[in-house]
Enzyme design. Structure first.
Site, PDB file in Angstrom:
ATOM      1  N   ASP A  77       0.828  -1.210   0.000  1.00 44.79           N
ATOM      2  CA  ASP A  77       0.000   0.000   0.000  1.00 44.79           C
ATOM      3  C   ASP A  77       0.864   1.263   0.000  1.00 44.79           C
ATOM      4  O   ASP A  77       1.985   1.259   0.512  1.00 44.79           O
ATOM      5  CB  ASP A  77      -0.909  -0.025   1.248  1.00 44.79           C
ATOM      6  CG  ASP A  77      -2.101   0.915   1.115  1.00 44.79           C
ATOM      7  OD1 ASP A  77      -2.328   1.446   0.004  1.00 44.79           O
ATOM      8  OD2 ASP A  77      -2.790   1.133   2.125  1.00 44.79           O
ATOM      9  N   ASN A 117       1.204   3.477  -2.927  1.00 44.51           N
ATOM     10  CA  ASN A 117       1.688   3.961  -4.226  1.00 44.51           C
ATOM     11  C   ASN A 117       1.161   5.364  -4.544  1.00 44.51           C
ATOM     12  O   ASN A 117       1.891   6.217  -5.051  1.00 44.51           O
ATOM     13  CB  ASN A 117       1.225   3.026  -5.357  1.00 44.51           C
ATOM     14  CG  ASN A 117       1.845   1.655  -5.266  1.00 44.51           C
ATOM     15  OD1 ASN A 117       2.753   1.432  -4.479  1.00 44.51           O
ATOM     16  ND2 ASN A 117       1.340   0.727  -6.072  1.00 44.51           N
ATOM     17  N   ARG A 126       0.106   7.740  -2.451  1.00 48.49           N
ATOM     18  CA  ARG A 126       0.726   8.785  -1.610  1.00 48.49           C
ATOM     19  C   ARG A 126       2.169   9.037  -2.012  1.00 48.49           C
ATOM     20  O   ARG A 126       2.656  10.162  -1.960  1.00 48.49           O
ATOM     21  CB  ARG A 126       0.628   8.384  -0.125  1.00 48.49           C
ATOM     22  CG  ARG A 126      -0.722   8.735   0.475  1.00 48.49           C
ATOM     23  CD  ARG A 126      -0.987   7.977   1.738  1.00 48.49           C
ATOM     24  NE  ARG A 126      -1.342   6.593   1.436  1.00 48.49           N
ATOM     25  CZ  ARG A 126      -1.464   5.650   2.342  1.00 48.49           C
ATOM     26  NH1 ARG A 126      -1.215   5.923   3.615  1.00 48.49           N
ATOM     27  NH2 ARG A 126      -1.815   4.429   2.004  1.00 48.49           N
ATOM     28  N   ARG A 166      -0.851   9.425  -9.965  1.00 49.29           N
ATOM     29  CA  ARG A 166      -0.918   8.171  -9.197  1.00 49.29           C
ATOM     30  C   ARG A 166      -0.303   6.994  -9.940  1.00 49.29           C
ATOM     31  O   ARG A 166       0.363   6.137  -9.345  1.00 49.29           O
ATOM     32  CB  ARG A 166      -2.379   7.836  -8.848  1.00 49.29           C
ATOM     33  CG  ARG A 166      -2.995   8.743  -7.798  1.00 49.29           C
ATOM     34  CD  ARG A 166      -4.426   8.318  -7.509  1.00 49.29           C
ATOM     35  NE  ARG A 166      -4.502   6.980  -6.953  1.00 49.29           N
ATOM     36  CZ  ARG A 166      -4.385   6.688  -5.661  1.00 49.29           C
ATOM     37  NH1 ARG A 166      -4.185   7.655  -4.769  1.00 49.29           N
ATOM     38  NH2 ARG A 166      -4.452   5.446  -5.254  1.00 49.29           N
ATOM     39  N   GLU A 177     -12.544  -4.362  -4.032  1.00 50.18           N
ATOM     40  CA  GLU A 177     -12.993  -2.978  -3.862  1.00 50.18           C
ATOM     41  C   GLU A 177     -12.248  -2.012  -4.782  1.00 50.18           C
ATOM     42  O   GLU A 177     -12.766  -0.948  -5.135  1.00 50.18           O
ATOM     43  CB  GLU A 177     -12.816  -2.539  -2.401  1.00 50.18           C
ATOM     44  CG  GLU A 177     -13.769  -3.210  -1.416  1.00 50.18           C
ATOM     45  CD  GLU A 177     -13.424  -4.666  -1.093  1.00 50.18           C
ATOM     46  OE1 GLU A 177     -12.253  -5.072  -1.288  1.00 50.18           O
ATOM     47  OE2 GLU A 177     -14.326  -5.400  -0.652  1.00 50.18           O
ATOM     48  N   ASN A 178     -11.043  -2.379  -5.207  1.00 47.94           N
ATOM     49  CA  ASN A 178     -10.270  -1.500  -6.094  1.00 47.94           C
ATOM     50  C   ASN A 178     -10.933  -1.328  -7.466  1.00 47.94           C
ATOM     51  O   ASN A 178     -10.620  -0.386  -8.202  1.00 47.94           O
ATOM     52  CB  ASN A 178      -8.827  -2.004  -6.280  1.00 47.94           C
ATOM     53  CG  ASN A 178      -7.952  -1.881  -5.044  1.00 47.94           C
ATOM     54  OD1 ASN A 178      -7.023  -2.652  -4.844  1.00 47.94           O
ATOM     55  ND2 ASN A 178      -8.231  -0.893  -4.195  1.00 47.94           N
ATOM     56  N   TRP A 179     -11.884  -2.210  -7.828  1.00 48.09           N
ATOM     57  CA  TRP A 179     -12.629  -2.027  -9.082  1.00 48.09           C
ATOM     58  C   TRP A 179     -13.388  -0.703  -9.077  1.00 48.09           C
ATOM     59  O   TRP A 179     -13.707  -0.163 -10.126  1.00 48.09           O
ATOM     60  CB  TRP A 179     -13.641  -3.162  -9.294  1.00 48.09           C
ATOM     61  CG  TRP A 179     -13.046  -4.469  -9.710  1.00 48.09           C
ATOM     62  CD1 TRP A 179     -13.066  -5.638  -8.997  1.00 48.09           C
ATOM     63  CD2 TRP A 179     -12.355  -4.776 -10.934  1.00 48.09           C
ATOM     64  NE1 TRP A 179     -12.428  -6.646  -9.695  1.00 48.09           N
ATOM     65  CE2 TRP A 179     -11.986  -6.143 -10.886  1.00 48.09           C
ATOM     66  CE3 TRP A 179     -12.008  -4.027 -12.068  1.00 48.09           C
ATOM     67  CZ2 TRP A 179     -11.290  -6.766 -11.933  1.00 48.09           C
ATOM     68  CZ3 TRP A 179     -11.304  -4.653 -13.097  1.00 48.09           C
ATOM     69  CH2 TRP A 179     -10.958  -6.004 -13.025  1.00 48.09           C
ATOM     70  N   ARG A 191     -12.284   2.174  -8.200  1.00 50.89           N
ATOM     71  CA  ARG A 191     -11.425   3.355  -8.451  1.00 50.89           C
ATOM     72  C   ARG A 191     -11.715   3.926  -9.840  1.00 50.89           C
ATOM     73  O   ARG A 191     -12.328   3.262 -10.669  1.00 50.89           O
ATOM     74  CB  ARG A 191      -9.949   2.947  -8.342  1.00 50.89           C
ATOM     75  CG  ARG A 191      -9.572   2.616  -6.906  1.00 50.89           C
ATOM     76  CD  ARG A 191      -8.084   2.522  -6.749  1.00 50.89           C
ATOM     77  NE  ARG A 191      -7.751   2.189  -5.363  1.00 50.89           N
ATOM     78  CZ  ARG A 191      -6.538   2.252  -4.846  1.00 50.89           C
ATOM     79  NH1 ARG A 191      -5.525   2.622  -5.600  1.00 50.89           N
ATOM     80  NH2 ARG A 191      -6.329   1.947  -3.590  1.00 50.89           N
ATOM     81  N   SER A 212      -8.103  -4.734   5.317  1.00 51.40           N
ATOM     82  CA  SER A 212      -8.707  -4.414   4.012  1.00 51.40           C
ATOM     83  C   SER A 212      -9.153  -5.657   3.221  1.00 51.40           C
ATOM     84  O   SER A 212      -8.846  -5.779   2.030  1.00 51.40           O
ATOM     85  CB  SER A 212      -7.750  -3.550   3.174  1.00 51.40           C
ATOM     86  OG  SER A 212      -7.461  -2.341   3.844  1.00 51.40           O
TER      87      SER A 212
HETATM   88  C1  IPE Z   1      -5.451  -2.676  -0.080  1.00 50.80           C
HETATM   89  O1  IPE Z   1      -5.113  -1.346  -0.289  1.00 50.80           O
HETATM   90  C2  IPE Z   1      -5.475  -3.410  -1.381  1.00 50.80           C
HETATM   91  C3  IPE Z   1      -4.186  -3.563  -2.040  1.00 50.80           C
HETATM   92  C4  IPE Z   1      -3.020  -3.258  -1.549  1.00 50.80           C
HETATM   93  C5  IPE Z   1      -4.244  -4.178  -3.342  1.00 50.80           C
HETATM   94  P1  IPE Z   1      -6.237  -0.209  -0.396  1.00 50.80           P
HETATM   95  O2  IPE Z   1      -5.523   1.071  -0.547  1.00 50.80           O
HETATM   96  O3  IPE Z   1      -7.219  -0.564  -1.440  1.00 50.80           O
HETATM   97  O4  IPE Z   1      -6.950  -0.320   1.033  1.00 50.80           O
HETATM   98  P2  IPE Z   1      -7.810   0.737   1.853  1.00 50.80           P
HETATM   99  O5  IPE Z   1      -8.881   1.225   0.934  1.00 50.80           O
HETATM  100  O6  IPE Z   1      -6.883   1.840   2.265  1.00 50.80           O
HETATM  101  O7  IPE Z   1      -8.325  -0.020   3.028  1.00 50.80           O
HETATM  102  C1  IPE Z   2      -1.595   0.306  -3.334  1.00 47.33           C
HETATM  103  O1  IPE Z   2      -1.389   1.675  -3.366  1.00 47.33           O
HETATM  104  C2  IPE Z   2      -1.844  -0.272  -4.692  1.00 47.33           C
HETATM  105  C3  IPE Z   2      -3.245  -0.688  -4.918  1.00 47.33           C
HETATM  106  C4  IPE Z   2      -4.202  -0.664  -4.037  1.00 47.33           C
HETATM  107  C5  IPE Z   2      -3.572  -1.157  -6.256  1.00 47.33           C
HETATM  108  P1  IPE Z   2      -2.592   2.704  -3.319  1.00 47.33           P
HETATM  109  O2  IPE Z   2      -2.962   3.048  -4.715  1.00 47.33           O
HETATM  110  O3  IPE Z   2      -3.695   2.209  -2.472  1.00 47.33           O
HETATM  111  O4  IPE Z   2      -1.880   3.945  -2.633  1.00 47.33           O
HETATM  112  P2  IPE Z   2      -2.519   4.976  -1.603  1.00 47.33           P
HETATM  113  O5  IPE Z   2      -3.094   4.183  -0.472  1.00 47.33           O
HETATM  114  O6  IPE Z   2      -3.569   5.730  -2.359  1.00 47.33           O
HETATM  115  O7  IPE Z   2      -1.363   5.818  -1.181  1.00 47.33           O
HETATM  116 MG    MG Z   3      -4.105   2.428  -0.497  1.00 48.19          MG
END
Ligand code: IPE
Ligand code: IPE
Ligand code: MG
Length: 245
Positions: A12, A14, A16, A25, A59-61, A63, A188
């Site tokens: 987690d 990337n 930020r 991003r 849940e990332n779907w 985004r 998560s």
């Molecule tokens: C968890 O990170 C999922 C992955 C690292 C793939 P997220 O950034 O999606 O989690 P939340 O939303 O902060 O809990």
């Molecule tokens: C983790 O980094 C990668 C994935 C969840 C795909 P993030 O994209 O969640 O980075 P932050 O949490 O927004 O910094």
């Molecule tokens: Mg994250």
């Protein structure tokens, strides 16, 4: 330093990292892929048997479409560029999650990579893609219910082992150590069943900055933990007591 048999990582931070560097991003995700490549090599060299990486959650779907598209593109590139390394270093690729939801070309590259590396024995690299633990648990429950309804499984014969074997992680031991980067202290929706007795390690370091030194720190800390699995410390020290695994 102790070497866990199975290391799982929630990669987690990337976004930020990119924000801190005034970059979009997707640049953070690109740097994140570089970290994945170097950590996979390090884990293989350290003799870690199983490495599981949370790469994309259910849940990332949700985004923005552009970010999801960029992540899928990076995944495809990663698979192509890592193929030779995986074959040369005996790394077997596995995937967990609802991979059918992935774009068809990515699904096929994945499928091919899993098949081509199936005979490798040095390390199992599992990518959690389109993965959510609740979804995995529901799918497992449904599969078991179907077998009960078909009369091939007795409901009262379902135990921990039967249940675990219906999960995507069947044949993969539970993680010994979970690392989450970026300072967030939550799971998560990752491996809810499998993390029951896993040691948890949280670091403020953002994933693109996570390097070998950071990995060593986590492994040192892991080596200082005493895993008791519900028993007393005296029992754990006793030589005649087998620790459940
Ligand atoms: C968890 O990170 C999922 C992955 C690292 C793939 P997220 O950034 O999606 O989690 P939340 O939303 O902060 O809990
Ligand atoms: C983790 O980094 C990668 C994935 C969840 C795909 P993030 O994209 O969640 O980075 P932050 O949490 O927004 O910094
Ligand atoms: Mg994250």
């Amino acid at each position: 330093m102790a070497i866990p048999r199975h290391l799982a990582i929630i990669m987690d931070g990337n976004g930020r990292w990119a924000e801190n560097h005034h970059l979009p991003r997707v640049s953070g995700h690109r740097r994140g892929v570089e970290t994945v490549q170097s950590i996979v090599r390090s884990c293989r060299e350290l003799g870690i048997g199983y490495l599981t990486l949370y790469a994309f959650s259910s849940e990332n779907w949700g985004r923005p479409e552009e970010e999801v598209g960029a992540l899928m593109g990076l995944l495809g590139q990663f698979l192509k560029s890592e193929m030779e390394t995986m074959l040369a270093r005996g790394i077997r690729l596995r995937v967990i999650g609802e991979t059918r939801r992935l774009p068809a070309p990515i699904f096929h590259v994945l499928d091919e990579a899993v098949e081509r590396t199936a005979g490798n024995r040095e390390m199992v690299l599992t990518l959690a893609l389109s993965y959510g633990a609740r979804n995995e648990l529901v799918r497992a429950a449904r599969a078991l219910a179907e077998r009960v309804a078909a009369g091939v499984l007795a409901a009262d014969s379902i135990d921990d082992e039967t249940f675990a074997s219906a999960l995507d992680t069947a044949e993969i031991p539970d993680p010994d150590l979970l690392i989450r980067t970026s300072g967030e202290m939550r799971i998560s929706n990752f491996l809810l069943w499998q993390l029951a007795y896993t040691e948890l390690y949280f670091t403020e370091t953002l994933w693109p900055d996570f390097d070998d030194d950071q990995l060593q720190l986590a492994l040192k800390e892991y080596g200082r933990r005493q895993r008791r699995f519900g028993l007393t410390a005296a029992q754990i020290h006793g030589k005649d007591r087998e620790v459940p695994h």
